[in-house]
Design a protein around this motif. Structure first.
Motif, PDB file in Angstrom:
ATOM      1  N   HIS A  22       5.853  -5.040  10.607  1.00  0.00           N
ATOM      2  CA  HIS A  22       5.757  -4.261  11.731  1.00  0.00           C
ATOM      3  C   HIS A  22       6.154  -4.877  13.225  1.00  0.00           C
ATOM      4  O   HIS A  22       6.069  -4.386  14.118  1.00  0.00           O
ATOM      5  CB  HIS A  22       4.381  -3.603  11.843  1.00  0.00           C
ATOM      6  N   ASP A  36      -0.089  -4.281   6.260  1.00  0.00           N
ATOM      7  CA  ASP A  36      -0.532  -3.614   7.411  1.00  0.00           C
ATOM      8  C   ASP A  36      -1.929  -4.459   7.972  1.00  0.00           C
ATOM      9  O   ASP A  36      -2.554  -3.850   8.726  1.00  0.00           O
ATOM     10  CB  ASP A  36      -0.638  -2.239   7.366  1.00  0.00           C
ATOM     11  N   ASP A  42       5.415   4.743   5.624  1.00  0.00           N
ATOM     12  CA  ASP A  42       6.608   3.864   6.015  1.00  0.00           C
ATOM     13  C   ASP A  42       6.424   2.561   4.897  1.00  0.00           C
ATOM     14  O   ASP A  42       7.337   1.568   5.389  1.00  0.00           O
ATOM     15  CB  ASP A  42       6.209   3.436   7.406  1.00  0.00           C
ATOM     16  N   HIS A  43       6.025   2.783   3.844  1.00  0.00           N
ATOM     17  CA  HIS A  43       5.973   1.524   2.907  1.00  0.00           C
ATOM     18  C   HIS A  43       6.524   1.831   1.735  1.00  0.00           C
ATOM     19  O   HIS A  43       6.814   1.095   0.739  1.00  0.00           O
ATOM     20  CB  HIS A  43       4.833   0.807   2.570  1.00  0.00           C
ATOM     21  N   HIS A  72       0.779  -1.098  -0.056  1.00  0.00           N
ATOM     22  CA  HIS A  72       0.030   0.075   0.075  1.00  0.00           C
ATOM     23  C   HIS A  72       0.859   1.259   0.080  1.00  0.00           C
ATOM     24  O   HIS A  72       2.185   1.027   0.101  1.00  0.00           O
ATOM     25  CB  HIS A  72      -1.106   0.166   1.208  1.00  0.00           C
TER      26      HIS A  72
HETATM   27 ZN    ZN Z   1       2.917   0.343   8.027  1.00  0.00          ZN
END
Ligand code: ZN
Length: 279
Positions: free
Chosen positions: A257, A211, A112-113, A108
């Motif tokens: 994560h 996520d 943070d990706h 996505h």
């Molecule tokens: Zn994330």
């Protein structure tokens, strides 16, 4: 250093690009009361804070190097205590140069990706992985490029739009076969186009859940939804479906994560309850 597993002939390397500041549990899972955390204290730090890690993956498959997400990026990141990302150094430690990467698959388009997608030099962007095609779910592109949404997510202007301008971005729909061993599986909710990444090789199977799972606690408590989930109901449906699939098919599950040492595991059932069994 990377942690690693193999799924058939595919090597899966996990890199922790950055460790962000810890969250207060209520800040991260706003609908979960303090009492509900009672039996899950060991999923928190000693002071009760919830620590996430920004992990991403490199797959070696049939002679190709495929990144799954690209971490938070170099930084320093003002919204994360000015911390910095380390992915390129970690890749180098495994003998992977930016030039070696053939494909980047995004679960996505949150910051943070997508952080290492693009390198900016004196105001000019270039793809950090110059030979790579970057794949992103079309439903995320459609959502995050709406002007009012893009304003709230500056990472789209910084790390996605330049790729599209340079012709390096490819948008995917539904289940997408990336290679004969790697397929994206729609798992929407966290974002509209969110996908998990399934690896199948020589009868073995594993999945990178993106996520759909932020913390190990959600294996036991799938109803706990992160504040960042855009559509919590759909996200919950996707999480349940992934956990069912992982348990029924005995998938090796990778969760970027989760905390180091816990990031590869299996979903097992014991006395009617699900648990995360670290691999
Ligand atoms: Zn994330």
């Amino acid at each position: 250093m990377a942690s690693r597993v193999t799924i058939g002939d595919v090597e899966v390397l996990l890199f922790i690009d950055m460790v962000p500041p810890a969250y207060a549990p209520l800040e991260f899972f706003p609908e979960v009361s303090e009492e509900a955390w009672g039996p899950h204290r060991d999923d928190c730090l000693e002071d009760g804070a919830l620590q996430l890690y920004y992990g991403c993956f490199a797959l070696r498959s049939q002679g190709r190097v495929i990144m799954v997400d690209t971490g938070m990026g170099p930084g320093p990141h003002a919204t994360r205590g000015n911390r910095t990302g380390d992915l390129l150094n970690l890749l180098a430690g495994e003998g992977i140069a930016p030039d070696d990467v053939d494909l980047v698959v995004h679960t996505h388009l949150h910051l943070d990706h997508v952080g290492w997608n693009v390198t900016w030099e004196e105001g000019t962007p270039r793809p950090t992985f110059p030979r790579a095609r970057y794949l992103a779910p079309r439903a995320d592109w459609d959502y995050f490029t709406q002007p009012d949404v893009m304003e709230r997510f500056p990472c789209i202007q910084e790390s996605i739009i330049p790729l599209q301008s340079m012709g390096a971005l490819e948008l995917t729909d539904g289940e997408h076969s990336v290679t004969p061993e790697v397929t994206t599986l729609p798992a929407p909710g966290h974002t509209p186009g969110h996908v998990a990444v399934l690896v199948t090789s020589r009868g073995e199977k594993g999945v990178m859940v993106g996520d759909a799972l932020h913390s190990r606690v959600q294996v036991q408590e799938p109803g706990w939804c992160a504040r960042a989930d855009i559509d919590k109901d759909r996200g919950l449906e996707s999480r349940r479906a992934l956990l069912d699939k992982a348990e029924c098919e005995g998938l090796l599950v990778a969760a970027g994560h989760f905390r180091p040492g816990d990031q590869f595991g299996r979903v097992v059932r014991l006395q009617g309850r699900r648990y995360w069994q670290t691999v």
